[in-house]
Design a protein around this motif. Structure first.
Motif, PDB file in Angstrom:
ATOM      1  N   ARG A   4      -6.235   2.425   8.020  1.00 57.20           N
ATOM      2  CA  ARG A   4      -6.066   3.093   6.730  1.00 57.20           C
ATOM      3  C   ARG A   4      -7.125   4.159   6.596  1.00 57.20           C
ATOM      4  NH1 ARG A   4      -3.089   2.403   3.240  1.00 57.20           N
ATOM      5  NH2 ARG A   4      -1.621   0.766   2.876  1.00 57.20           N
ATOM      6  N   ILE A   5      -6.835   5.206   5.885  1.00 56.00           N
ATOM      7  CA  ILE A   5      -7.796   6.278   5.627  1.00 56.00           C
ATOM      8  C   ILE A   5      -8.155   6.202   4.155  1.00 56.00           C
ATOM      9  CG2 ILE A   5      -8.211   8.766   5.626  1.00 56.00           C
ATOM     10  CD1 ILE A   5      -5.977   8.977   7.737  1.00 56.00           C
ATOM     11  N   ARG A   6      -9.364   5.823   3.839  1.00 49.95           N
ATOM     12  CA  ARG A   6      -9.796   5.712   2.450  1.00 49.95           C
ATOM     13  C   ARG A   6     -10.122   7.075   1.881  1.00 49.95           C
ATOM     14  NH1 ARG A   6      -7.893   1.325   0.570  1.00 49.95           N
ATOM     15  NH2 ARG A   6      -8.349  -0.432   1.876  1.00 49.95           N
ATOM     16  N   ARG A   7      -9.725   7.280   0.634  1.00 50.42           N
ATOM     17  CA  ARG A   7     -10.031   8.517  -0.056  1.00 50.42           C
ATOM     18  C   ARG A   7     -11.507   8.561  -0.358  1.00 50.42           C
ATOM     19  NH1 ARG A   7      -6.607   9.469  -5.296  1.00 50.42           N
ATOM     20  NH2 ARG A   7      -5.046   9.003  -3.743  1.00 50.42           N
ATOM     21  N   LYS A   8     -12.152   9.669  -0.083  1.00 52.25           N
ATOM     22  CA  LYS A   8     -13.575   9.814  -0.369  1.00 52.25           C
ATOM     23  C   LYS A   8     -13.758  10.019  -1.863  1.00 52.25           C
ATOM     24  CE  LYS A   8     -14.598  11.704   4.125  1.00 52.25           C
ATOM     25  NZ  LYS A   8     -15.010  12.867   4.884  1.00 52.25           N
ATOM     26  N   LYS A  30       6.046  -3.953  -6.972  1.00 56.00           N
ATOM     27  CA  LYS A  30       7.293  -4.347  -6.309  1.00 56.00           C
ATOM     28  C   LYS A  30       7.570  -3.517  -5.060  1.00 56.00           C
ATOM     29  CE  LYS A  30       9.239  -5.897 -10.651  1.00 56.00           C
ATOM     30  NZ  LYS A  30      10.185  -5.615 -11.734  1.00 56.00           N
ATOM     31  N   THR A  31       6.719  -2.532  -4.766  1.00 60.77           N
ATOM     32  CA  THR A  31       6.902  -1.710  -3.574  1.00 60.77           C
ATOM     33  C   THR A  31       6.280  -2.392  -2.365  1.00 60.77           C
ATOM     34  OG1 THR A  31       4.842  -0.481  -3.933  1.00 60.77           O
ATOM     35  CG2 THR A  31       6.864   0.431  -4.919  1.00 60.77           C
ATOM     36  N   ASP A  32       6.403  -1.762  -1.223  1.00 58.34           N
ATOM     37  CA  ASP A  32       5.836  -2.305   0.011  1.00 58.34           C
ATOM     38  C   ASP A  32       4.329  -2.470  -0.144  1.00 58.34           C
ATOM     39  OD1 ASP A  32       4.564  -2.248   2.695  1.00 58.34           O
ATOM     40  OD2 ASP A  32       6.649  -2.079   3.332  1.00 58.34           O
ATOM     41  N   PRO A  33       3.771  -3.638   0.190  1.00 55.59           N
ATOM     42  CA  PRO A  33       2.329  -3.868   0.026  1.00 55.59           C
ATOM     43  C   PRO A  33       1.441  -2.845   0.728  1.00 55.59           C
ATOM     44  CG  PRO A  33       3.434  -5.929   0.466  1.00 55.59           C
ATOM     45  CD  PRO A  33       4.464  -4.845   0.643  1.00 55.59           C
ATOM     46  N   GLN A  34       1.913  -2.246   1.821  1.00 55.77           N
ATOM     47  CA  GLN A  34       1.091  -1.264   2.517  1.00 55.77           C
ATOM     48  C   GLN A  34       0.881   0.000   1.682  1.00 55.77           C
ATOM     49  OE1 GLN A  34      -0.656  -1.553   5.291  1.00 55.77           O
ATOM     50  NE2 GLN A  34       0.019  -3.611   5.682  1.00 55.77           N
ATOM     51  N   GLU A  35       1.667   0.181   0.644  1.00 53.52           N
ATOM     52  CA  GLU A  35       1.532   1.366  -0.197  1.00 53.52           C
ATOM     53  C   GLU A  35       0.626   1.127  -1.402  1.00 53.52           C
ATOM     54  OE1 GLU A  35       5.116   3.401  -1.190  1.00 53.52           O
ATOM     55  OE2 GLU A  35       6.076   2.807   0.671  1.00 53.52           O
ATOM     56  N   TRP A  36       0.150  -0.074  -1.610  1.00 55.22           N
ATOM     57  CA  TRP A  36      -0.635  -0.369  -2.806  1.00 55.22           C
ATOM     58  C   TRP A  36      -1.951   0.368  -2.896  1.00 55.22           C
ATOM     59  CZ3 TRP A  36      -0.033  -6.361  -2.734  1.00 55.22           C
ATOM     60  CH2 TRP A  36       1.284  -6.688  -3.059  1.00 55.22           C
ATOM     61  N   PRO A  37      -2.802   0.298  -1.873  1.00 57.78           N
ATOM     62  CA  PRO A  37      -4.100   0.963  -2.034  1.00 57.78           C
ATOM     63  C   PRO A  37      -3.929   2.454  -2.307  1.00 57.78           C
ATOM     64  CG  PRO A  37      -4.131  -0.469  -0.125  1.00 57.78           C
ATOM     65  CD  PRO A  37      -2.703  -0.384  -0.591  1.00 57.78           C
ATOM     66  N   ASP A  87      -1.554 -10.139   2.376  1.00 56.86           N
ATOM     67  CA  ASP A  87      -0.715  -9.604   3.446  1.00 56.86           C
ATOM     68  C   ASP A  87      -1.507  -9.343   4.721  1.00 56.86           C
ATOM     69  OD1 ASP A  87       1.905  -9.054   4.194  1.00 56.86           O
ATOM     70  OD2 ASP A  87       1.662  -6.895   3.891  1.00 56.86           O
ATOM     71  N   GLY A  88      -2.567 -10.136   4.946  1.00 56.94           N
ATOM     72  CA  GLY A  88      -3.332 -10.059   6.177  1.00 56.94           C
ATOM     73  C   GLY A  88      -4.408  -9.003   6.261  1.00 56.94           C
ATOM     74  N   ASN A  89      -4.191  -7.839   5.626  1.00 57.17           N
ATOM     75  CA  ASN A  89      -5.163  -6.760   5.804  1.00 57.17           C
ATOM     76  C   ASN A  89      -5.347  -5.854   4.597  1.00 57.17           C
ATOM     77  OD1 ASN A  89      -2.693  -5.450   5.900  1.00 57.17           O
ATOM     78  ND2 ASN A  89      -3.255  -4.114   7.584  1.00 57.17           N
ATOM     79  N   ILE A  90      -4.793  -6.207   3.455  1.00 52.74           N
ATOM     80  CA  ILE A  90      -4.876  -5.327   2.290  1.00 52.74           C
ATOM     81  C   ILE A  90      -5.908  -5.879   1.311  1.00 52.74           C
ATOM     82  CG2 ILE A  90      -3.636  -4.298   0.366  1.00 52.74           C
ATOM     83  CD1 ILE A  90      -1.077  -4.680   2.076  1.00 52.74           C
TER      84      ILE A  90
END
Length: 127
Positions: free
Chosen positions: A122-126, A82-89, A24-27
């Motif tokens: 995106r904000i990565r969890r530490k 099956k959810t929006d790809p932006q919610e995967w990470p 999806d370009g950026n995930i």
């Protein structure tokens, strides 16, 4: 959904024998890299960053790519897949998106579009 493989870049430097799987370009969904096992034999480590965030040691780069493709195909059959790809990470932004989806749908749509366009990082969890 197609997986694109790109060299891993850390601190502006491309790493040798180190690749990220992107959709999806950026995930970023996975990373594979060459290392050595305890007997100094080369192995490829494959690490999924979505779903159950599993890892595997493979004998070749092709095996590592195949493992990532198989795990990703399985992930897409799950409810989360099956959810929006932006919610995967699994990160703080995804938690925020979930909250907005429930409580402020208009702001949710705006933030989702900003993520897709790259206007918001995106904000990565530490860990």
């Amino acid at each position: 959904m197609h997986i694109t493989w790109k060299r891993t870049v850390i601190g502006g430097d491309e790493l040798n024998h180190d690749f990220c799987a992107i959709v999806d370009g950026n995930i970023t969904i996975a990373r594979i890299f060459r290392s050595q096992d305890s007997s100094s034999q080369p192995v490829w480590s494959a690490n999924m960053q979505i779903g159950n965030a599993s890892s595997e040691a493979c004998l070749s780069r092709q095996d590592a790519i195949g493992w990532v493709e198989q795990r990703f195909a399985h992930f897409l059959t799950t409810e989360k897949g099956k959810t929006d790809p932006q919610e995967w990470p699994s990160d703080q932004r995804s938690m925020h998106l979930g909250f907005l989806r429930q409580n402020n749908p208009q702001e949710y749509v705006v933030l989702l579009e900003d993520l897709r366009s790259g206007r918001v990082e995106r904000i990565r969890r530490k860990t």
